[in-house]
Design an enzyme around this catalytic site. Structure first.
Site, short mmCIF file in Angstrom:
data_model
loop_
_atom_site.label_atom_id
_atom_site.label_comp_id
_atom_site.label_asym_id
_atom_site.label_seq_id
_atom_site.Cartn_x
_atom_site.Cartn_y
_atom_site.Cartn_z
N LYS A 221 0.76 -1.20 -0.02
CA LYS A 221 0.09 -0.02 -0.19
C LYS A 221 0.73 1.19 -0.09
CE LYS A 221 -4.46 -1.71 1.62
NZ LYS A 221 -5.44 -1.50 2.63
N ARG A 255 -3.99 -9.98 4.84
CA ARG A 255 -4.54 -10.06 3.46
C ARG A 255 -3.44 -9.41 2.55
NH1 ARG A 255 -7.07 -6.62 -0.04
NH2 ARG A 255 -8.62 -7.27 -1.54
#
Length: 275
Positions: A221, A255
């Site tokens: 991210k 995740r």
């Protein structure tokens, strides 16, 4: 900490790994890579062989400023994928990444086992009713606004205090709809500045006070690659570091795009703390 997935009990006291399978043309890291059922099957098999416990399939990119996708288009992308994967891998545990109740319902009917909702029911008021009626685990994420405008909503007096109140209210609503298995996701990168993301990670252990399992979704991210001023493609090492911190702060589920490396994080974490 145990969730029931199609009759199979998964104990999240031992951290698990969820592999990301994006069937979108515009996801920030792997958009467009899995553009055919053959490619999707190959990627799924790779992640399962590397140790993924759950495969999370999504057909609507929720990155900041993501383009709107109609329900019809989302269904057109995801239905063939879910149908194919449950036939090809009969024991697979599929999570469906959607905020739409109808998408959740149709994919659960096909054999998916978990709903992963970035909006915690706020973008579709039928979502929690569907999750409760279908008796599946429900992942609810912290986000304000929509994927298109969420980064306009980053004004908090205390981001963790706000998050705990948010989850307390959402969990109460989930219980009213008969949802038994709830997992919470702090929503790294959603309605948060870079500094707020790291504050949440630093205080992630506070979410254990809610007495539910916690999912950490940090994979490649912007809080990693923008900090280092590079790209998602260069963010694997940073992802592994932050995944390890997440485990140390009590995360039960990671995740990730890179399953092998995440499984190694879990194994090293378990080895370190097993005694």
């Amino acid at each position: 900490m145990t969730i029931n997935c199609k009759g199979k009990l998964i104990d999240l006291k031992i951290p698990k790994v969820m592999g990301i399978l994006n069937v979108t043309p515009n996801s920030f890291y792997d958009g467009g890579l899995h553009h055919s059922l053959d490619k999707i099957e190959q990627q799924t098999e790779k992640m399962l062989n590397e140790g993924a416990d759950i495969i999370d399939v999504g057909a609507y990119s929720t990155q900041p400023n993501a383009s709107f996708v109609s329900q019809e288009e989302e269904l057109g992308r995801i239905i063939p994928v879910v149908s194919h994967l449950v036939k090809k891998f009969p024991d697979i545990i599929l999570s469906v990444d959607t905020f739409r109740a109808e998408v959740a319902k149709q994919t659960i009917d096909l054999g998916a086992a978990i709903i992963n909702d970035v909006s915690a029911g706020f973008l579709d008021d039928q979502m929690m009713a569907v999750a409760g009626a279908m008796n599946v685990p429900y992942i609810m994420m912290h986000m304000k606004g929509t994927p298109q405008n969420m980064q306009q909503f980053t004004d908090y007096e205390d981001v963790m205090h706000d998050m705990i109140l948010y989850f307390s209210e959402r969990m109460a609503t989930a219980r009213k709809h008969g949802i038994i298995d709830v997992i919470i996701d702090p929503g790294f990168g959603f309605s948060k500045t870079l500094d707020q993301n790291y504050e949440v990670l630093n205080k992630l252990d506070l979410l254990q006070n809610l007495d539910v399992s916690v999912l950490s979704a940090l994979s490649r991210k912007s809080m990693i690659y923008k900090f280092f001023e590079n790209t998602p493609q260069e963010a694997l090492n940073g992802t592994s570091v932050l995944n390890t911190i997440s485990l140390m702060k009590g995360a039960n589920l990671l995740r990730v795009h890179d399953v092998k490396e995440a499984v190694e994080c879990v194994k090293l974490y378990k080895k370190t703390y097993e005694n």
